[in-house]
Design a protein around this motif. Structure first.
Motif, PDB file in Angstrom:
ATOM      1  N   MET A  51       0.849  -1.187   0.000  1.00 15.38           N
ATOM      2  CA  MET A  51       0.000   0.000   0.000  1.00 15.38           C
ATOM      3  C   MET A  51       0.884   1.236   0.000  1.00 15.38           C
ATOM      4  N   ILE A  52       2.097   1.067   0.530  1.00 20.36           N
ATOM      5  CA  ILE A  52       3.121   2.112   0.516  1.00 20.36           C
ATOM      6  C   ILE A  52       4.400   1.495  -0.038  1.00 20.36           C
ATOM      7  N   ASP A  53       5.019   2.164  -0.993  1.00 19.31           N
ATOM      8  CA  ASP A  53       6.268   1.691  -1.593  1.00 19.31           C
ATOM      9  C   ASP A  53       7.462   2.090  -0.729  1.00 19.31           C
ATOM     10  N   ILE A  54       8.456   1.211  -0.660  1.00 20.89           N
ATOM     11  CA  ILE A  54       9.706   1.563   0.003  1.00 20.89           C
ATOM     12  C   ILE A  54      10.612   2.268  -1.005  1.00 20.89           C
ATOM     13  N   ASN A  55      11.565   3.036  -0.492  1.00 20.71           N
ATOM     14  CA  ASN A  55      12.503   3.742  -1.370  1.00 20.71           C
ATOM     15  C   ASN A  55      13.789   2.965  -1.591  1.00 20.71           C
ATOM     16  N   SER A  56      14.220   2.247  -0.567  1.00 17.49           N
ATOM     17  CA  SER A  56      15.460   1.482  -0.700  1.00 17.49           C
ATOM     18  C   SER A  56      15.441   0.323   0.284  1.00 17.49           C
ATOM     19  N   GLY A  57      16.363  -0.597   0.077  1.00 19.72           N
ATOM     20  CA  GLY A  57      16.421  -1.800   0.897  1.00 19.72           C
ATOM     21  C   GLY A  57      15.655  -2.935   0.254  1.00 19.72           C
ATOM     22  N   SER A  58      15.445  -3.982   1.007  1.00 17.13           N
ATOM     23  CA  SER A  58      14.775  -5.184   0.509  1.00 17.13           C
ATOM     24  C   SER A  58      13.646  -5.584   1.450  1.00 17.13           C
ATOM     25  N   LEU A  59      12.494  -5.902   0.866  1.00 16.01           N
ATOM     26  CA  LEU A  59      11.345  -6.396   1.630  1.00 16.01           C
ATOM     27  C   LEU A  59      10.825  -7.649   0.945  1.00 16.01           C
ATOM     28  N   LEU A  60      11.013  -8.783   1.610  1.00 21.69           N
ATOM     29  CA  LEU A  60      10.578 -10.072   1.082  1.00 21.69           C
ATOM     30  C   LEU A  60       9.441 -10.620   1.933  1.00 21.69           C
ATOM     31  N   VAL A  61       8.397 -11.112   1.270  1.00 22.48           N
ATOM     32  CA  VAL A  61       7.298 -11.793   1.944  1.00 22.48           C
ATOM     33  C   VAL A  61       7.183 -13.177   1.317  1.00 22.48           C
ATOM     34  N   GLU A  62       7.465 -14.198   2.119  1.00 23.63           N
ATOM     35  CA  GLU A  62       7.533 -15.581   1.628  1.00 23.63           C
ATOM     36  C   GLU A  62       8.438 -15.673   0.406  1.00 23.63           C
ATOM     37  N   GLY A  63       9.556 -14.987   0.459  1.00 25.83           N
ATOM     38  CA  GLY A  63      10.548 -15.039  -0.603  1.00 25.83           C
ATOM     39  C   GLY A  63      10.260 -14.166  -1.801  1.00 25.83           C
ATOM     40  N   VAL A  64       9.113 -13.474  -1.796  1.00 23.78           N
ATOM     41  CA  VAL A  64       8.728 -12.614  -2.922  1.00 23.78           C
ATOM     42  C   VAL A  64       9.202 -11.189  -2.657  1.00 23.78           C
ATOM     43  N   ASP A  65       9.885 -10.596  -3.639  1.00 24.13           N
ATOM     44  CA  ASP A  65      10.334  -9.203  -3.544  1.00 24.13           C
ATOM     45  C   ASP A  65       9.131  -8.296  -3.790  1.00 24.13           C
ATOM     46  N   VAL A  66       8.609  -7.700  -2.710  1.00 19.90           N
ATOM     47  CA  VAL A  66       7.383  -6.910  -2.792  1.00 19.90           C
ATOM     48  C   VAL A  66       7.545  -5.711  -3.720  1.00 19.90           C
ATOM     49  N   SER A  67       8.707  -5.113  -3.736  1.00 25.70           N
ATOM     50  CA  SER A  67       8.922  -3.894  -4.520  1.00 25.70           C
ATOM     51  C   SER A  67       8.767  -4.117  -6.021  1.00 25.70           C
ATOM     52  N   LYS A  68       8.888  -5.353  -6.472  1.00 22.92           N
ATOM     53  CA  LYS A  68       8.811  -5.650  -7.906  1.00 22.92           C
ATOM     54  C   LYS A  68       7.409  -6.045  -8.370  1.00 22.92           C
ATOM     55  N   LEU A  69       6.469  -6.116  -7.451  1.00 24.09           N
ATOM     56  CA  LEU A  69       5.122  -6.559  -7.800  1.00 24.09           C
ATOM     57  C   LEU A  69       4.288  -5.423  -8.387  1.00 24.09           C
ATOM     58  N   THR A  70       3.601  -5.727  -9.476  1.00 28.15           N
ATOM     59  CA  THR A  70       2.674  -4.770 -10.093  1.00 28.15           C
ATOM     60  C   THR A  70       1.486  -5.543 -10.677  1.00 28.15           C
ATOM     61  N   GLY A  71       0.419  -4.815 -11.001  1.00 23.35           N
ATOM     62  CA  GLY A  71      -0.711  -5.382 -11.739  1.00 23.35           C
ATOM     63  C   GLY A  71      -1.277  -6.645 -11.137  1.00 23.35           C
ATOM     64  N   LYS A  72      -1.485  -7.659 -11.979  1.00 20.38           N
ATOM     65  CA  LYS A  72      -2.112  -8.909 -11.552  1.00 20.38           C
ATOM     66  C   LYS A  72      -1.290  -9.636 -10.496  1.00 20.38           C
ATOM     67  N   LYS A  73       0.033  -9.571 -10.612  1.00 18.77           N
ATOM     68  CA  LYS A  73       0.882 -10.248  -9.626  1.00 18.77           C
ATOM     69  C   LYS A  73       0.720  -9.615  -8.246  1.00 18.77           C
TER      70      LYS A  73
END
Length: 250
Positions: A51-73
């Motif tokens: 709901m809020i994007d991070i600016n830097s660093g890494s955020l993984l949820v169950e191994g998924v990089d949240v920052s790279k998710l868009t659209g249907k994914k």
């Protein structure tokens, strides 16, 4: 399950809400996030479902990089994360069961969603979820006929009907009286234990959060200053988190 590594968040106005966040949340944990207003608590939990994007660093949820998710994914990813808000987010003119069923709208085709035609399996799941939070008898009442505590239980039912692996609770008791707040916390604890769902709870009522959550994360000015068992939070820790506000009883 959830892993923050050196996460920063800076808003467009230059305000730095999160600084160098390093956290790991395990499956089935119940975590209370405490701190003063504006400390970064809501920002922290809302980065988890993007709901809020991070600016830097890494955020993984169950191994998924949240920052790279868009659209249907991103939409598919969010199906595994329930969100409970202070203001319930119910449609007052709709029945309780239809408010719960609304969580399944993304799974319907255009024809079904337009006419509100929900498959039987979704209706059964909605009824089961309402029963789990002891409000099944209100299934066909309008949402605007409910008390605040009942509305929050409907919001809980809507969330658990989706079979989430994580629940983000952003001040779920802020609009409730003390007795009803405790009832809602009892249901959150029940859901956490019986379904092994990780819960991250942003809460102002310190004592209530520490009583029900096993782990506490204290944030001050966007920085994690405490991360440990709730049972070990004492006056020194609270002073570290709240500073002068704790001494003044604010």
């Amino acid at each position: 399950m959830i892993k923050f590594e050196k996460v920063d968040k800076v808003y467009k106005n230059g305000y730095k809400a999160l600084t160098d966040i390093n956290l790991e949340i395990k499956e089935g944990e119940f975590v209370a996030i405490i701190g003063r207003s504006g400390a970064g608590k809501s920002t922290l939990i809302r980065t988890i479902n993007k709901m809020i994007d991070i600016n830097s660093g890494s955020l993984l949820v169950e191994g998924v990089d949240v920052s790279k998710l868009t659209g249907k994914k991103l939409r598919k990813f969010r199906r595994n994360i329930g969100m409970i808000f202070q203001q319930f987010n119910l449609v007052n003119r709709m029945s309780v069961i239809n408010n719960v069923l609304a969580g399944f709208v993304p799974d319907l085709n255009i024809f079904q969603s337009t006419l509100g035609l929900y498959p039987k399996k979704y209706k059964l799941k909605a009824l089961e979820a309402l029963q789990e939070v002891d409000i099944l008898e209100q299934a066909y009442s309008r949402a605007d006929q409910l008390s605040g505590g009942q509305k929050q239980r409907v919001a809980l039912a809507r969330t658990i009907a989706q079979d989430p692996k994580i629940i983000l609770a952003d001040e779920p008791t802020a609009s409730l009286d003390p007795v009803t707040s405790r009832q809602v916390m009892e249901y959150l604890k029940k859901i956490n234990k019986e379904n092994n769902i990780a819960i991250l709870l942003n809460i102002h009522e310190i004592d209530l959060g520490l009583e029900y959550a096993e782990r506490c994360i204290g944030i001050k000015d966007g920085i994690v200053v405490y991360d440990g068992p709730s049972s070990e939070v004492n006056s020194e820790v609270l002073e570290l988190i709240y500073g002068d506000a704790y001494n003044k009883g604010e």
